[in-house]
Structures are given as structure tokens and as C-alpha cells.
Design an enzyme around this catalytic site. Structure first.
Site, mmCIF file in Angstrom:
data_model
loop_
_atom_site.group_PDB
_atom_site.id
_atom_site.type_symbol
_atom_site.label_atom_id
_atom_site.label_comp_id
_atom_site.label_asym_id
_atom_site.label_seq_id
_atom_site.Cartn_x
_atom_site.Cartn_y
_atom_site.Cartn_z
ATOM 1 C CE1 TYR A 10 -4.677 -2.388 4.899
ATOM 2 C CE2 TYR A 10 -3.669 -0.247 4.473
ATOM 3 C CZ TYR A 10 -4.246 -1.416 4.013
ATOM 4 O OH TYR A 10 -4.374 -1.622 2.663
ATOM 5 C CB SER A 49 -0.894 0.009 1.246
ATOM 6 O OG SER A 49 -1.525 1.261 1.425
#
Length: 249
Positions: free
Chosen positions: A155, A141
Site C-alpha cells: 500500500y 497518503s
């Protein structure tokens, strides 16, 4: 090299589903796995309408059942005789600020996004080493570049770990027919962020998945997608002051 047989985890929804559709349009055979078999069955039927000439095999898989990961990957290899590409896509985004009483949610995200990814990488790389060929793709990401607060804290940490894991594997097999690619998506609309209303530069799922598949096909070490604006912005994210990062999350 054309990768004919592609395995995608977490394929029942979101980016996994979107990538499967794009690869079906390209005529690739697909090995698809996820926990929700009913969604996989519907996706299989859709893909066979998109391209009747491809082979699509589905299997149930909870990536947190690590032994099952090895069994399902090997079963897919038997189905297709060989696997040319494995995309480690399964993941989640539960969580909250550290110390606010959401340890279980943060732990679940860490276990699913990183520990389970190690199991998937192990299973895939065992197959590729045996075949002496293959392309491993990890989905990191843009958040891997920095630490973020609130629900993004754990995350982002797991995605940074995925980026590092990918680099280590790539160095390990350097000079062999095995390739490792790490994809860093920017903000792409999917189930994992469907409740988030205001996100800069967010794109629809189909746009984001086309960009991801195009990047995967190039087999570069690292890709930031969609290329506009993330191919440029990822450099700025690395050096932004913490005060600005705080405002972004």
C-alpha cells in the site's frame, strides 16, 4: 478559479463519498463513479437533498477495466460539456507482509492503486489537454513518505508511486492552464481502515474530508491533511529511524 464540474472516482463510500458531500455543499456539479451503483444512487439522492441546484450524474466504473475508464470519463465530459477537476480517489488496502503467501492480495492493491490510477490520469489529462484547462487531483497518503511493514508494505509503495507520478505530470504541464495536486491524507477513518482500532491522530471521515476539500481548493502541488499534525509531522516521518517506523506499523 472555481471548478464547477468535478469528477470523483471511488465515490460510493469513504473519502470519495465524503468529498462529494462537501463539494455539493459548495454548489459544485458532480460526476460520480464506482463499482457499487446502488450506493451511488443513494448518494445521488442525498446530494440532491443537500443542494437541489446542482447536477449529479452517476456511472458504474471498475477502474481496473482500463478501457471503461476512458469511456466513462469521456461520457461524463459529454454530460457536462467540460470537466474542470478530476479526483483520482479509487483505491484499496488489501495485503500482508511480502513472502507470507498473500501475493494475490498484494497484486490487487498494486493494480488498483497504481496501474488503474495511471489509466485514470491518462483519461483525465487527455480531456484537459484537449480543453487546455483542468485540475487533476491524486489521493496519495502520508504513508508515501516511508516504507512500512505488514499490510502497509505494498500500500505504501503504491502511494509513493502516486506521489512521484503526480510530480512528473505537474512538471510536464508546468506553465499551462492545467494544474496537478497531490493530497497526502493522514489517518482518516474510512472503510479501508475500519478494522484498525489504535491509530495515532486519526480523525472522523467528515473532519478529514473537509480538510481534503479545503486543500484541493487551494490547488497546491502537495498538501498534507489534516494540517494538524501532518503539515509538521511529515517532515519528522522522513527522518525517523527504521526501528521507530517498525513500531508504528
Amino acid at each position: 478559479m472555481k471548478r464547477e464540474n468535478i469528477l470523483i472516482t471511488g465515490a460510493s463510500s469513504g473519502l470519495g463519498r465524503g468529498m462529494a458531500i462537501e463539494f455539493a455543499r459548495m454548489g459544485r456539479n458532480l460526476a460520480l463513479c464506482a463499482r457499487r451503483v446502488d450506493r451511488l444512487e443513494a448518494l445521488k439522492a442525498e446530494l440532491e437533498q443537500v443542494n437541489p441546484s446542482i447536477k449529479v450524474v452517476i456511472r458504474a466504473l471498475d477502474v481496473n477495466d482500463h478501457q471503461q475508464v476512458f469511456e466513462v470519463f469521456e461520457a461524463f465530459r459529454q454530460d457536462f460539456n467540460r470537466l474542470d477537476r478530476v479526483i483520482i480517489n479509487a483505491g484499496m488496502g488489501k495485503g500482508a507482509s511480502i513472502g507470507t503467501g498473500f501475493f494475490e492480495a498484494n497484486k490487487q492493491t498494486a493494480e488498483t492503486n497504481f496501474i488503474a490510477a495511471i489509466a485514470q490520469a491518462e483519461a483525465a489529462m487527455q480531456i484537459f489537454r484537449d480543453q487546455n484547462a483542468g485540475h487533476l487531483v491524486t489521493i496519495s497518503s502520508i504513508s508515501a513518505l516511508r516504507g512500512f511493514r505488514r499490510a502497509m508494505t505494498v500500500y505504501a509503495a503504491t502511494k509513493a508511486a502516486i506521489t512521484s507520478l503526480s510530480e512528473g505530470m505537474r512538471i510536464d504541464v508546468m506553465g499551462t492552464p492545467i494544474k496537478v495536486t497531490c493530497i497526502h491524507p493522514g489517518f482518516i477513518r474510512s472503510e479501508i481502515n475500519e478494522k484498525v482500532k489504535t491509530v495515532p491522530f486519526i480523525v472522523d471521515t467528515d473532519v478529514g474530508c473537509r480538510a481534503m476539500v479545503n486543500a484541493i481548493e487551494k490547488e497546491k502541488a502537495n498538501s498534507y491533511v489534516p494540517s494538524w499534525p501532518w503539515a509538521l509531522l511529515h517532515w519528522f516521518l522522513r527522518v525517523l529511524p527504521d526501528s521507530l517506523i517498525r513500531k508504528m506499523s
